[in-house]
Design a protein around this motif. Sequence first.
Motif, mmCIF file in Angstrom:
data_model
loop_
_atom_site.group_PDB
_atom_site.id
_atom_site.type_symbol
_atom_site.label_atom_id
_atom_site.label_comp_id
_atom_site.label_asym_id
_atom_site.label_seq_id
_atom_site.Cartn_x
_atom_site.Cartn_y
_atom_site.Cartn_z
ATOM 1 N N ARG A 1 0.841 -1.194 0.000
ATOM 2 C CA ARG A 1 0.000 0.000 0.000
ATOM 3 C C ARG A 1 0.879 1.248 0.000
ATOM 4 N N GLN B 1 -0.781 -5.401 -6.869
ATOM 5 C CA GLN B 1 -0.842 -4.324 -5.878
ATOM 6 C C GLN B 1 -1.588 -4.799 -4.649
ATOM 7 N N ASP B 2 -1.019 -4.589 -3.481
ATOM 8 C CA ASP B 2 -1.715 -4.916 -2.239
ATOM 9 C C ASP B 2 -2.836 -3.921 -2.020
ATOM 10 N N ARG B 3 -3.883 -4.354 -1.369
ATOM 11 C CA ARG B 3 -5.058 -3.477 -1.162
ATOM 12 C C ARG B 3 -5.450 -3.479 0.299
#
Length: 276
Positions: free
Chosen positions: A111, A274-276
Motif C-alpha cells: 500500500r 498491488q496490495d489493497r
Amino acid sequence: MKFARYGEPGQEKPAVVDHAGQLRDLSGVLPDLAGAVLGDLPVVNPDSLPLVMGNPRIGPPVGNVGKLICIGLNYIDHAAELGVDPPKDPVVFLKATSAIIGANDTVVLPRGSTRGDWEVELGIVIGKRAKYVSEENALDHVAGYTIVNDVSERAFQLERSGQWTKGKSCDTFAPVGPWLVTPDEVGDVQTLDLSVDVNGERVQTGNTRLMIFTVAEIVAYLSELMTLEPGDVIATGTPPGVGMGHKPPRSLSPGDEMVLRISGLGEQRSPVAQDR
C-alpha cells in the motif's frame, strides 16, 4: 548439478533438474535443501529419481534461510548511472527473510507504493560455516549460486528517514531461484551475464566481471562482520538499468511481468500485483 524445491509454500520438497529440464524428486535422498545438508550436497544420477509430474510451483531453492544479506552499489557501471563514487568498502544491508518467495511467485507492491523497482542480482548460497575466512578459501564455503531479485520501493527506501531496509523488506520483495546451481556447473562466477525484461522489453543488462567486489571478496569480508551459516543467502549487487536509473525514471505497475536471467542459473518470471 541444479537443485530446486517444489510444492506449495511451507511444503516444498527437494528436487534435482535433469538434462531435459525436468524435476526429479530428491525427497527419498534428503529431507530438504536447508542447513548443514548444503555443505555436502549429494551427487546423484537424476534419471534414477522419480519424475515430478505436472507443473508444480517452484519454491525458493533454499529452505529456512537464516540471513539474507545484500551488497549495494557493487557494479562500476551501476554506481556511474546513479552518479555516485564507487564504495571503498562493500555497502552491506539486510533484507527480511519474510520477503523471500519463489522465482515465479507474484511480487505484490505494498500500500502506498509509487516507485517499485527491479534489481537482478547474483545470489551466493553458503554451504559451510564461515568466520574470518580468507579470500583464497572463501569459495570453499559456497554451496552454489542462484538468482535474487532485490525488489525495492524507492520512495520507502530513499524518502523516508532511516535505513534502506524500509524499501527492501516488504513482503514478496525477494524472489529467489529457480535453482541452486553448484559451483562446478557455474564455472567462472565472475563472467556471468545478467538481464531483466519488463513486459518483454530489455531494461537491465550487466556482467559480473564489472562487480567492484568479487564473490570471494564479499564472502571473506562478511565473514569478518558476522558468522555466515549454511543456508544464508548473499545478494551481490545489481548492474545498471534499474528503474530509478532510467531517464526518465521507471517504476513497476500492477500487471507488469519481470523476467530475470543469469547465465546458467535459469530464469525468473514474476508477475506484479498491488496490495489493497
